[in-house]
Design an enzyme around this catalytic site. Sequence first.
Site, PDB file in Angstrom:
ATOM      1  N   GLU A 143      -3.524  31.058  35.204  1.00 54.88           N
ATOM      2  CA  GLU A 143      -4.235  32.251  34.971  1.00 54.88           C
ATOM      3  C   GLU A 143      -5.009  32.325  33.722  1.00 54.88           C
ATOM      4  O   GLU A 143      -6.287  32.721  33.848  1.00 54.88           O
ATOM      5  CB  GLU A 143      -3.281  33.161  34.954  1.00 54.88           C
ATOM      6  CG  GLU A 143      -2.595  33.665  36.383  1.00 54.88           C
ATOM      7  CD  GLU A 143      -1.402  32.534  36.617  1.00 54.88           C
ATOM      8  OE1 GLU A 143      -1.322  31.603  36.069  1.00 54.88           O
ATOM      9  OE2 GLU A 143      -0.674  32.873  37.842  1.00 54.88           O
TER      10      GLU A 143
ATOM     11  N   GLU B 291       5.662  31.802  39.927  1.00 55.15           N
ATOM     12  CA  GLU B 291       6.214  33.017  39.732  1.00 55.15           C
ATOM     13  C   GLU B 291       7.229  33.152  40.940  1.00 55.15           C
ATOM     14  O   GLU B 291       8.083  33.975  40.537  1.00 55.15           O
ATOM     15  CB  GLU B 291       5.236  34.113  39.618  1.00 55.15           C
ATOM     16  CG  GLU B 291       4.391  33.883  38.261  1.00 55.15           C
ATOM     17  CD  GLU B 291       3.276  34.828  38.043  1.00 55.15           C
ATOM     18  OE1 GLU B 291       2.269  34.600  38.813  1.00 55.15           O
ATOM     19  OE2 GLU B 291       3.379  35.575  37.352  1.00 55.15           O
TER      20      GLU B 291
HETATM   21  N1  COA Z   1      -6.928  29.070  46.730  1.00 53.87           N
HETATM   22  C1  COA Z   1      -7.520  28.811  47.684  1.00 53.87           C
HETATM   23  N2  COA Z   1      -7.685  27.536  48.235  1.00 53.87           N
HETATM   24  C2  COA Z   1      -6.956  26.438  47.768  1.00 53.87           C
HETATM   25  C3  COA Z   1      -6.267  26.607  46.433  1.00 53.87           C
HETATM   26  C4  COA Z   1      -6.216  28.056  45.913  1.00 53.87           C
HETATM   27  N3  COA Z   1      -5.691  28.418  45.021  1.00 53.87           N
HETATM   28  N4  COA Z   1      -5.789  25.614  45.890  1.00 53.87           N
HETATM   29  C5  COA Z   1      -6.349  24.657  46.906  1.00 53.87           C
HETATM   30  N5  COA Z   1      -6.846  25.075  47.823  1.00 53.87           N
HETATM   31  C6  COA Z   1      -7.710  24.601  48.970  1.00 53.87           C
HETATM   32  C7  COA Z   1      -8.913  23.762  48.322  1.00 53.87           C
HETATM   33  O1  COA Z   1      -9.997  24.571  48.305  1.00 53.87           O
HETATM   34  C8  COA Z   1      -8.803  22.779  49.472  1.00 53.87           C
HETATM   35  O2  COA Z   1      -9.578  23.345  50.698  1.00 53.87           O
HETATM   36  P1  COA Z   1     -10.606  22.523  51.608  1.00 53.87           P
HETATM   37  O3  COA Z   1     -10.097  21.355  52.014  1.00 53.87           O
HETATM   38  O4  COA Z   1     -11.169  23.618  52.446  1.00 53.87           O
HETATM   39  O5  COA Z   1     -11.768  22.432  50.564  1.00 53.87           O
HETATM   40  C9  COA Z   1      -7.469  22.381  49.888  1.00 53.87           C
HETATM   41  O6  COA Z   1      -6.837  23.400  49.499  1.00 53.87           O
HETATM   42  C10 COA Z   1      -6.835  21.128  49.078  1.00 53.87           C
HETATM   43  O7  COA Z   1      -7.135  21.371  47.794  1.00 53.87           O
HETATM   44  P2  COA Z   1      -7.446  20.273  46.885  1.00 53.87           P
HETATM   45  O8  COA Z   1      -8.340  20.762  45.577  1.00 53.87           O
HETATM   46  O9  COA Z   1      -8.877  19.427  47.765  1.00 53.87           O
HETATM   47  O10 COA Z   1      -6.462  19.228  46.411  1.00 53.87           O
HETATM   48  P3  COA Z   1      -6.243  18.224  45.479  1.00 53.87           P
HETATM   49  O11 COA Z   1      -5.424  17.409  45.627  1.00 53.87           O
HETATM   50  O12 COA Z   1      -7.683  17.704  45.215  1.00 53.87           O
HETATM   51  O13 COA Z   1      -6.107  19.416  44.167  1.00 53.87           O
HETATM   52  C11 COA Z   1      -5.193  21.224  42.880  1.00 53.87           C
HETATM   53  C12 COA Z   1      -5.085  19.940  43.842  1.00 53.87           C
HETATM   54  C13 COA Z   1      -3.897  22.066  43.314  1.00 53.87           C
HETATM   55  C14 COA Z   1      -5.059  20.422  41.734  1.00 53.87           C
HETATM   56  C15 COA Z   1      -6.471  21.939  43.055  1.00 53.87           C
HETATM   57  O14 COA Z   1      -6.519  22.494  44.466  1.00 53.87           O
HETATM   58  C16 COA Z   1      -6.233  23.165  42.408  1.00 53.87           C
HETATM   59  O15 COA Z   1      -6.751  23.131  41.130  1.00 53.87           O
HETATM   60  N6  COA Z   1      -6.507  24.414  43.080  1.00 53.87           N
HETATM   61  C17 COA Z   1      -6.309  25.818  42.416  1.00 53.87           C
HETATM   62  C18 COA Z   1      -5.287  25.883  41.465  1.00 53.87           C
HETATM   63  C19 COA Z   1      -5.531  27.220  40.762  1.00 53.87           C
HETATM   64  O16 COA Z   1      -5.989  27.514  39.772  1.00 53.87           O
HETATM   65  N7  COA Z   1      -4.730  28.454  41.310  1.00 53.87           N
HETATM   66  C20 COA Z   1      -4.753  29.618  41.006  1.00 53.87           C
HETATM   67  C21 COA Z   1      -3.748  29.960  40.141  1.00 53.87           C
HETATM   68  S1  COA Z   1      -3.786  31.629  39.485  1.00 53.87           S
END
Ligand code: COA
Length: 239
Positions: free
Chosen positions: A135, A115
């Site tokens: 979301e 966004e």
């Molecule tokens: N909020 C808080 N922390 C987040 C985050 C978020 N939206 N997205 C990633 N992180 C953190 C993870 O918890 C991880 O932290 P850690 O190492 O302390 O465990 C770090 O960032 C790396 O993320 P990770 O998930 O290990 O990387 P990945 O390459 O395996 O996956 C994503 C990447 C983006 C697919 C995955 O992190 C994800 O799905 N994140 C959430 C996306 C989301 O739903 N956002 C909210 C939108 S409203």
Amino acid sequence: MNGFETILYEKNDGIARVTLNRPHALNAFSVQMRDDLYEVLSAIRADDEVRVVVFQGAGEKAFCAGADLKEFLTAPSVVKARRIRAVRDLWRLFLGTSQPMVAALHGYVLGSGFEIALFCDLRIASADVVFGLPEVGLGILPGAGGTQTLPRILGLAGALDMLLTGRRLNGQEALAMGLVNQLVPRDRLAQEVDAVAQKIASCDPVAVQNAKRAVIKGMDMSLEQGLDLEWRLAAATKG
Ligand code: COA
């Protein structure tokens, strides 16, 4: 201006650069980041030296992975959250910024990160980019303007597809759908964004800002009103 917890700020030769700087959490958008962005954007808007603003993300993996989900679980009450939002309406601040804004996008560009990119005037992405709005799948709505900005950029069908199904777009899809202006190799992203920012910064700032205003304000007007606006801004632009 510096010392922010969640962002970095630099200003050189008319180009302001804001870096989302929580790479350990994929630059997830936190309450502190909202406050930092509010402060930096307020200062940018009042700074005549700034001719163009670049938004970028620190680290290799993401521009921004959306709202901070860890913080989300301990979020303040809905009433408190609404009050904070009313006092510090970051999204209206983005919308009303007269200087052009360029998003330099790599890796994950999700939720509120997406966004923020949608509020920018130009989006330049690297080949590893992934766009998405998770979301609805989390039982919430995009709260940073996405339901309004996305259809204006992508059209109704594409916007509803992303919003309702959580469909993610890769760089080629985003380019084909007009979501990004340029798709470049990862190692050329910074250079290509700099070239665009320098080009904007080299133009007359009044002409640039009035051109932006004519387009953005005109989008919500009838053609006739838009032509009036263009006429008034053109008259105000001639030195
Ligand atoms: N909020 C808080 N922390 C987040 C985050 C978020 N939206 N997205 C990633 N992180 C953190 C993870 O918890 C991880 O932290 P850690 O190492 O302390 O465990 C770090 O960032 C790396 O993320 P990770 O998930 O290990 O990387 P990945 O390459 O395996 O996956 C994503 C990447 C983006 C697919 C995955 O992190 C994800 O799905 N994140 C959430 C996306 C989301 O739903 N956002 C909210 C939108 S409203």
